[in-house]
Design a protein around this motif. Structure first.
Motif, mmCIF file in Angstrom:
data_model
loop_
_atom_site.group_PDB
_atom_site.id
_atom_site.type_symbol
_atom_site.label_atom_id
_atom_site.label_comp_id
_atom_site.label_asym_id
_atom_site.label_seq_id
_atom_site.Cartn_x
_atom_site.Cartn_y
_atom_site.Cartn_z
ATOM 1 N N VAL A 71 0.855 -1.190 0.000
ATOM 2 C CA VAL A 71 0.000 0.000 0.000
ATOM 3 C C VAL A 71 0.893 1.243 0.000
ATOM 4 C CG1 VAL A 71 -1.887 1.158 1.212
ATOM 5 C CG2 VAL A 71 -1.589 -1.303 1.475
ATOM 6 N N HIS A 72 0.454 2.276 -0.694
ATOM 7 C CA HIS A 72 1.177 3.547 -0.687
ATOM 8 C C HIS A 72 0.192 4.695 -0.855
ATOM 9 C CE1 HIS A 72 0.703 2.741 -4.987
ATOM 10 N NE2 HIS A 72 0.743 4.056 -5.138
ATOM 11 N N LEU A 73 0.614 5.880 -0.440
ATOM 12 C CA LEU A 73 -0.160 7.085 -0.737
ATOM 13 C C LEU A 73 0.181 7.524 -2.155
ATOM 14 C CD1 LEU A 73 0.057 9.416 2.410
ATOM 15 C CD2 LEU A 73 -1.868 8.014 1.653
ATOM 16 N N THR A 74 -0.829 7.895 -2.905
ATOM 17 C CA THR A 74 -0.594 8.463 -4.229
ATOM 18 C C THR A 74 -0.087 9.893 -4.055
ATOM 19 O OG1 THR A 74 -2.835 9.330 -4.363
ATOM 20 C CG2 THR A 74 -2.476 7.083 -5.214
ATOM 21 N N LYS A 75 0.345 10.506 -5.144
ATOM 22 C CA LYS A 75 0.757 11.914 -5.055
ATOM 23 C C LYS A 75 -0.396 12.772 -4.574
ATOM 24 C CE LYS A 75 4.518 11.662 -8.326
ATOM 25 N NZ LYS A 75 5.105 12.097 -9.574
ATOM 26 N N GLU A 76 -1.599 12.478 -5.079
ATOM 27 C CA GLU A 76 -2.786 13.212 -4.624
ATOM 28 C C GLU A 76 -3.030 12.963 -3.136
ATOM 29 O OE1 GLU A 76 -7.589 13.526 -5.489
ATOM 30 O OE2 GLU A 76 -6.338 12.388 -6.880
ATOM 31 N N GLY A 77 -2.825 11.741 -2.708
ATOM 32 C CA GLY A 77 -2.991 11.393 -1.300
ATOM 33 C C GLY A 77 -1.983 12.107 -0.418
#
Length: 100
Positions: A71-77
């Motif tokens: 799992v990762h945060l997107t750039k938007e996230g």
């Protein structure tokens, strides 16, 4: 609330997920689950909300013939999380101005 406040991120469990991911990059599902003391189903539900909002991404792969999920945060996230934290800081600072 200001423009940076995110109803999606503000839910305590999702806020904790985002905080963990923001500092770590891509993390295996089981590591997030164990670090936050969540069940698989609870974590999955919160990740689904973050993913639908475009804030988190999931990647599946195989390790020793076992399927794993990262799992990762997107750039938007990442942007949304930073904006949300800044909004919380501003709220906390205004609370410090209240008479005691």
């Amino acid at each position: 609330m200001g423009a940076g406040f995110s109803e999606v991120i503000h839910v305590p469990t999702r806020l904790r997920i985002c905080a963990l991911l923001a500092g770590a990059g891509e993390v295996e599902f089981s590591v997030v689950r164990d670090a936050l003391h969540l069940s698989d189903s609870v974590l999955s539900k919160h990740l689904k909300v973050l993913e639908q909002a475009g804030f988190a991404g999931l990647r599946k792969g195989s390790v020793n013939t076992r399927t794993r999920t990262w799992v990762h945060l997107t750039k938007e996230g990442q942007r949304a999380f930073k904006a949300h934290i800044e909004e919380l800081r501003q709220l906390a600072a205004s609370a410090d101005q209240l008479p005691q």
